[in-house]
Structure formats: structure tokens, C-alpha cells
Design an enzyme around this catalytic site. Structure first.
Site, PDB file in Angstrom:
ATOM      1  CG  ASP A   8      38.029  35.730   2.601  1.00 28.62           C
ATOM      2  OD1 ASP A   8      37.969  34.850   3.474  1.00 28.62           O
ATOM      3  OD2 ASP A   8      38.235  36.935   2.852  1.00 28.62           O
ATOM      4  N   GLY A  10      34.263  34.661   5.198  1.00 22.71           N
ATOM      5  CA  GLY A  10      34.642  35.234   6.478  1.00 22.71           C
ATOM      6  C   GLY A  10      33.538  35.154   7.510  1.00 22.71           C
ATOM      7  CB  SER A  12      30.902  39.950   9.199  1.00 24.72           C
ATOM      8  OG  SER A  12      32.098  40.490   8.676  1.00 24.72           O
ATOM      9  CG  ASP A 100      41.123  35.058   7.869  1.00 27.33           C
ATOM     10  OD1 ASP A 100      41.774  34.239   8.566  1.00 27.33           O
ATOM     11  OD2 ASP A 100      40.368  35.907   8.378  1.00 27.33           O
ATOM     12  CB  THR A 124      34.816  40.005  12.803  1.00 29.28           C
ATOM     13  OG1 THR A 124      33.894  40.058  11.705  1.00 29.28           O
ATOM     14  CG2 THR A 124      34.066  39.706  14.070  1.00 29.28           C
TER      15      THR A 124
END
Length: 244
Positions: A8, A10, A12, A100, A124
Site C-alpha cells: 500500500d 500512501g 505519507s 486504498d 492524511t
């Protein structure tokens, strides 16, 4: 023996996990992952992986996916055309639905099959998604995450300072910093409580994301928290695709 890697990527951080026969082997990896981290996970499979499942909401600037794919003969990159155990037909812009979010909903269905679900991912951004007992995605909302709220207050006001998140902040701030921390954190708590109240009786709340366990402590109803919910959903998606 089915061996899968889930990845995954993402906004951040990146997250990865190895699954053997449906069970996560060892703790998942989080943070600023490197090629070496992915190679280490794949090496634990003791041979070629049966598959890799990936989702990404940010560019894979470190090439983690390329490394993972090199260890497997099958790759599922979650997108609008991926076969899913989740019905997305009610969502009018499926092409822009975060992968996600899709994986988190599938992961929640794996944890609570046949249940009404409110899936909350606090990263986030905070996403709130409703899935009915038949596995139909009914819609969801996107809001700023706790950290984003604090940064926005600093960026768009003249006098409010730059503040870090404090999940232990008291309900009512007794200083400017405390008031900002409490407003950002308990604002998300209040949102979860509100959306749960608007859901059908018996709806299960499944939480994931960096602040999920802190948030659980302030919710007045049972909550299932799984920090690896997206990775779990990716595992379920590749298992589902193996049957297609």
C-alpha cells in the site's frame, strides 16, 4: 500453500505485509520503506510468491512495486476494472475512487462478513465509507485528517501557531495550543459518532489509520481497529482474483 505480498503506497508512508495461507507472517512494515525492505519480506516466502496485490494513492517514487513484482508471476494492481468482492455500482466516479478506500472496505468485509459497516480510515485524510450487509458500497465522505486540520489552522490564520497532534489533549483546551489540538482530534471523534448515529442499527465501525487506536478510546460504542486493514483487503482481493 498460497504466498502473497501486499503493498500500500500512501500519501505519507508505504506499508507492506507477507501473507501465507491467509495469515500475516510477522509484523507488517510501515514508513519510508526501501527496496531492501521489500526484498527482505519477499525472501521470507522461501521461493517465488504466488501473487502481489498493490494499491497506490501516490507515485511509487522508490520503485517498491517493481521490486515486489519481480518476485511473483501474478500482480493485481487495484483499479476501477479490478474484479472485487465489493459492489461499487452506486458510486458515480469509480475511476477516481481511492484504491486504498476500496481495499479498506474489502478488509472490513473480511473481518465482519455479512454486516452493515462504517469503515473509517484516519490518515492524511479521513475517509468514511458505508458498506451494506450485501457488500454494496453505498457512498462515503472525505475530510481533512487531524494533522492536516492543524496545519491548515496555522497556514490560513495570522496568529495560530504550528502545532503537533496530541491524542491525549483534554476535551476543552486551556491554552491556544491545547484548544487547537483538542479541536482537531475531537472533531474527528465527533464526526465518527455522527456518521455512526446516521447508519442502520447494528452497524459495525471498523477503524484503521495512524490514529485509529487513540480514537477508539473516545468512542461510546464497540469498534474494531485494525492497523493493517488496507493490507488485509489487498490480500482478500488477490484471493478473490485467483478464483476468476
Amino acid at each position: 500453500m498460497a504466498k502473497y505480498l501486499t503493498l500500500d503506497i500512501g500519501n505519507s508512508s508505504a506499508k507492506a505485509a507477507l501473507w501465507i495461507d491467509g495469515v500475516m507472517r510477522g509484523p507488517s512494515m510501515w514508513g519510508a520503506l526501501t527496496e531492501r525492505d521489500i526484498e527482505s519480506l519477499c525472501a521470507k516466502a522461501d521461493g517465488e510468491l504466488d501473487g502481489v496485490a498493490m494499491c497506490a494513492v501516490a507515485p511509487d517514487v522508490y520503485g517498491l512495486g517493481q521490486v515486489a513484482v519481480s518476485f511473483s508471476h501474478r500482480t493485481v494492481i487495484v483499479g476501477p476494472d479490478t474484479p472485487l468482492p465489493l459492489d461499487l455500482s452506486h458510486y458515480t466516479t469509480g475511476a477516481t475512487l481511492g484504491t486504498d478506500r476500496i481495499a479498506a472496505m474489502v478488509g472490513a468485509m473480511d473481518l465482519r462478513p455479512g454486516c452493515e459497516l462504517l469503515v473509517v480510515d484516519c490518515g492524511t485524510a479521513v475517509t468514511y465509507d458505508r458498506v451494506d450487509a450485501n457488500g454494496c458500497f453505498l457512498g462515503g465522505n472525505i475530510a481533512p485528517g487531524i494533522g492536516v486540520r492543524l496545519r491548515a489552522l496555522h497556514a490560513y490564520t495570522a496568529q495560530l501557531p504550528e502545532v503537533i497532534t496530541d491524542p491525549d489533549a483534554p476535551l476543552w483546551g486551556t491554552s491556544t495550543v491545547g484548544a487547537m489540538q483538542a479541536g482537531a482530534f475531537y472533531g474527528v471523534v465527533a464526526e465518527i459518532i455522527y456518521y455512526h448515529a446516521q447508519s442502520p442499527r447494528g452497524t459495525y465501525v471498523v477503524l484503521t489509520g495512524g490514529r485509529s487506536r487513540c480514537l477508539c478510546q473516545h468512542l461510546p460504542f464497540p469498534v474494531t481497529a485494525d492497523a493493517d486493514l488496507v493490507l488485509r483487503g489487498l490480500k482478500t482481493i488477490i484471493e478473490y482474483n485467483e478464483t476468476k
